[in-house]
Design an enzyme around this catalytic site. Structure first.
Site, short mmCIF file in Angstrom:
data_model
loop_
_atom_site.label_atom_id
_atom_site.label_comp_id
_atom_site.label_asym_id
_atom_site.label_seq_id
_atom_site.Cartn_x
_atom_site.Cartn_y
_atom_site.Cartn_z
N ASP A 2 0.83 -1.20 0.00
CA ASP A 2 0.00 0.00 0.00
C ASP A 2 0.87 1.24 0.00
OD1 ASP A 2 -2.21 1.86 0.67
OD2 ASP A 2 -3.26 -0.03 1.01
N SER B 140 -6.55 3.83 -2.34
CA SER B 140 -6.75 2.41 -2.07
C SER B 140 -8.05 1.88 -2.67
CB SER B 140 -6.81 2.16 -0.56
OG SER B 140 -5.56 2.29 0.02
N ASP C 176 -4.80 14.03 2.40
CA ASP C 176 -4.84 14.00 0.92
C ASP C 176 -4.36 15.35 0.37
OD1 ASP C 176 -5.93 11.48 1.12
OD2 ASP C 176 -7.97 12.26 1.22
N ARG D 192 -16.37 8.32 -1.22
CA ARG D 192 -15.66 7.07 -0.94
C ARG D 192 -16.25 6.38 0.29
NH1 ARG D 192 -9.19 5.72 -0.53
NH2 ARG D 192 -9.36 4.47 1.35
N LYS E 292 -6.32 -1.95 6.93
CA LYS E 292 -6.32 -2.26 5.49
C LYS E 292 -7.08 -3.55 5.19
CE LYS E 292 -3.62 1.17 4.12
NZ LYS E 292 -4.02 2.22 3.18
N ASP F 108 2.11 3.18 3.11
CA ASP F 108 1.01 4.14 3.05
C ASP F 108 0.70 4.75 4.41
OD1 ASP F 108 -1.26 5.30 1.50
OD2 ASP F 108 -2.35 4.33 3.13
N HIS G 181 1.59 8.62 5.33
CA HIS G 181 0.59 9.66 5.61
C HIS G 181 0.93 10.50 6.85
CE1 HIS G 181 -2.45 8.93 2.63
NE2 HIS G 181 -2.66 7.68 2.99
N ASP H 279 -1.03 -0.36 -4.82
CA ASP H 279 -2.30 0.24 -5.25
C ASP H 279 -2.13 1.69 -5.69
OD1 ASP H 279 -1.71 0.93 -2.62
OD2 ASP H 279 -3.80 0.91 -1.96
N HIS H 280 -1.08 2.35 -5.23
CA HIS H 280 -0.79 3.76 -5.59
C HIS H 280 0.48 4.14 -4.88
CE1 HIS H 280 -1.98 4.70 -1.54
NE2 HIS H 280 -3.03 3.93 -1.73
N HIS I 29 -0.98 10.68 -1.04
CA HIS I 29 -0.58 9.78 -2.12
C HIS I 29 0.07 10.62 -3.23
CE1 HIS I 29 -4.17 7.06 -0.83
NE2 HIS I 29 -3.21 7.10 0.06
O1 LIG Z 1 -6.37 6.81 4.58
C1 LIG Z 1 -7.17 7.01 3.64
O2 LIG Z 1 -8.38 7.06 3.80
C2 LIG Z 1 -6.63 7.19 2.25
C3 LIG Z 1 -6.16 8.61 2.11
O3 LIG Z 1 -7.23 9.49 2.23
O4 LIG Z 1 -5.57 6.30 2.02
P1 LIG Z 1 -5.83 4.90 1.26
O5 LIG Z 1 -6.49 5.24 -0.03
O6 LIG Z 1 -4.44 4.34 1.05
O7 LIG Z 1 -6.65 4.06 2.13
MN LIG Z 2 -3.70 2.46 -0.45
MN LIG Z 3 -3.32 6.02 1.86
#
Ligand SMILES: O=C(O)[C@@H](CO)OP(=O)(O)O
Ligand SMILES: [Mn+2]
Ligand SMILES: [Mn+2]
Length: 532
Positions: free
Chosen positions: A29, A70, A160, A275, A350, A419, A423, A460-461, A490
């Site tokens: 991740d 993600s 973000d 999301r 995750k 990831d 962050h 994934d990114h 990201h």
């Molecule tokens: O933590 C999250 O919600 C996102 C970033 O906004 O990260 P990820 O897409 O890797 O889950």
């Molecule tokens: Mn991710």
């Molecule tokens: Mn993330």
């Protein structure tokens, strides 16, 4: 993948990949590829891999300026196809005005005459969970359609988008709301808090996060009270020195000290994130009659709609403004139809990525006899730079044991470190995180070697491969105090993909006849006869 229609689930044998070999599928991740300088925490990785795009239209996002995330990454990996994602579908519904003709909007509109419209969501232009411009359009559409009293419950970002940018986003929103007030509408920010501390938990890692939000948004109770939200964010960043992601909850109060916007019977509520993962828990608290995760104290009778339906299996929430992408015929579903046994594992933060997102935003198993999903509890109540190792070793051990057990054909994991630690913006900790993820990959590859299997390692990114904001020439940017502008988000970078293991047919390579967005960007010398 097969075509649609009857008996379409049967998978044909692959011309190059042998049958009956255990396959390990590893998602790193937040693990991209970028120039190897001191802000690239990954460049010590042992080898260069093939690169693929993981952002923008390649994964169904509206534009090439949209970084990967993600949800879209795992949706694409799990389905093997690209879908127009929530962000894009909301854009289209707002642009055409169709959002206001839908059942979801009609449902909340029923409260406009006598109740307040509450909008709850992430306030930024990050484009991962929500977007400010969509909120602005929704506000306009709501008043055009009869909303008279509006309260916005903001969640500040800094994950973000750059930390500290929430002040600007709140100022913009305040201006919009003051314009509405001038036109005679009663519109205000009512409460707020940082996304990682208030409301936006996921996969039931820590219900206290959702409770803090509930107390502020619904009950109008919070440890901090302010007369306006710009002041709130500025002050809370100074004392208790919280960053945008972790601002404590606050409520806005009137001149008598009363909260300006608790949620009451007869009100309408919209969660404006498109999301899913970080809105599902609040959706449950708002919608479920039987609910024992925390004491809600008061459960207002509201008309609630999500921007999207967040969980297709639980049908949660029941009302929504825009229909989610129909991510059907995912690989997981194909596998169970073909008797292929799967093991999926990650730690809590995750876990839903390799299950829920992988399966097209659908919770639960397709066939519990053929699938086993294992969740390793994440550490709670810390930022992950404090514990950058997270549960990578435990995840790798579970994967190793699953591979060696011979009970599974596909063993799929997500290693969160790059990831989750990326962050936090802590460069030292992120380097540790990447090393740990690397060790975990090694453990899994060793197990694959032992059973003569195949591995697929990808991400994934991007995230950890670039921890600093740069100018157009790539030079790290400083803020007005001369400090580096740390990138907590990201990236737009491509991600590696590697395939290997003794089970792979000799000479098998990536094919290069697929559309450009999925081909490698290095100049490999592909031998067509051995493409896979
Ligand atoms: O933590 C999250 O919600 C996102 C970033 O906004 O990260 P990820 O897409 O890797 O889950
Ligand atoms: Mn991710
Ligand atoms: Mn993330």
């Amino acid at each position: 993948m097969g075509s649609t229609g009857q008996n379409a689930w049967k998978l044909a044998d692959h011309p190059k990949l042998p049958k009956g070999k255990t396959v390990a599928m590893v998602v790193l991740d937040g693990w991209g590829e970028a120039k190897p300088d001191e802000y690239n925490c990954i460049h010590t990785a042992p080898e260069k891999w093939r690169l693929i795009k993981a952002h923008g239209t390649a994964v169904g996002l509206p534009s090439e300026d949209d970084m990967g995330n993600s949800e879209v990454g795992h949706n694409a990996l799990g389905a093997g196809r690209i879908f127009a994602q929530g962000a894009k579908l909301v854009d289209l519904a707002l642009a055409s005005g169709k959002i206001y003709d839908g059942d979801g909007f009609k449902y909340i509109k029923e409260c406009f005459d006598n109740g307040t419209l509450h909008l709850i969501g992430l306030l930024s232009d990050g484009g991962v969970h929500s977007r400010l411009d969509q909120l602005q359009l929704l506000l306009k559409g709501a008043v055009d359609n009869g909303a008279k009293r509006i309260r916005v419950h903001i969640l500040t970002d800094g994950r973000d988008v750059l930390d500290g940018s929430s002040i600007g986003f709140v100022e913009t929103l305040e201006k919009d709301l003051s314009n509405l007030r001038e036109k005679g509408f009663d519109a205000q920010i009512a409460s707020g808090g940082g996304r990682m501390y208030v409301t936006m938990d996921r996969y039931e890692n820590d219900w206290d996060v959702v409770k803090r939000g509930w107390d502020a948004q619904v009950l109008g109770e919070a440890p901090y009270k302010f007369r306006n939200a710009v002041e709130a964010v500025k002050k809370l960043r100074e004392e208790p020195k919280a960053n945008d992601q972790y601002l404590p909850p606050f409520v806005i109060v009137d001149e008598s000290g009363n909260p300006v916007g608790p949620i009451k019977d007869g009100d309408a509520v919209v969660t404006f994130n498109f999301r899913a993962d970080r809105m599902v828990m609040l959706a449950k608290a708002l919608e479920y009659e039987d609910f024992d995760k925390f004491d809600r104290v008061r459960v207002p009778k509201v008309h609630y709609a999500g921007m999207l339906q967040y969980d297709g299996e639980l049908k949660l929430p029941g009302h929504y403004l825009v229909s989610p992408p129909e991510i059907d015929r995912t690989s997981g579903e194909y596998l169970v139809h073909n008797g292929v046994r799967t093991f999926a594992c990650s730690e809590t933060v995750k876990f839903g990525h390799v299950t829920f997102f992988w399966n097209g935003n659908r919770s639960g198993y397709f066939n519990q006899e053929l699938e086993e999903y294992v969740e390793i509890p994440s550490d709670v109540g810390i930022t992950f730079n404090v514990q950058p190792k997270m549960k990578a070793k435990e995840i790798a051990e579970k994967a190793r044991d699953a591979i060696l057990s011979g009970k599974f054909d596909q063993v799929r994991v997500n290693l969160p470190n790059g990831d989750m630690v990326g962050h936090t913006g802590d460069i030292e900790a992120t380097i540790v995180a990447c090393k740990v993820a690397d060790d975990a990959v090694k453990m899994i590859i060793d197990a694959i070697e032992q059973v003569g299997g195949i591995f697929v390692i990808t991400a994934d990114h991007g995230n950890a491969e670039d921890m600093v904001k740069r100018d157009k020439s790539g030079k790290p940017l400083l803020d007005k105090n001369g400090n580096l502008q740390i990138l907590t988000s990201h990236t737009l970078q491509p991600v590696p993909i590697a395939i290997g293991g003794p089970g792979l047919a000799p000479g098998a390579r990536f094919r290069n006849d697929v559309p450009h967005r999925w081909t490698c960007q290095c100049s490999c010398n592909c031998d067509e006869s051995s493409w896979i």
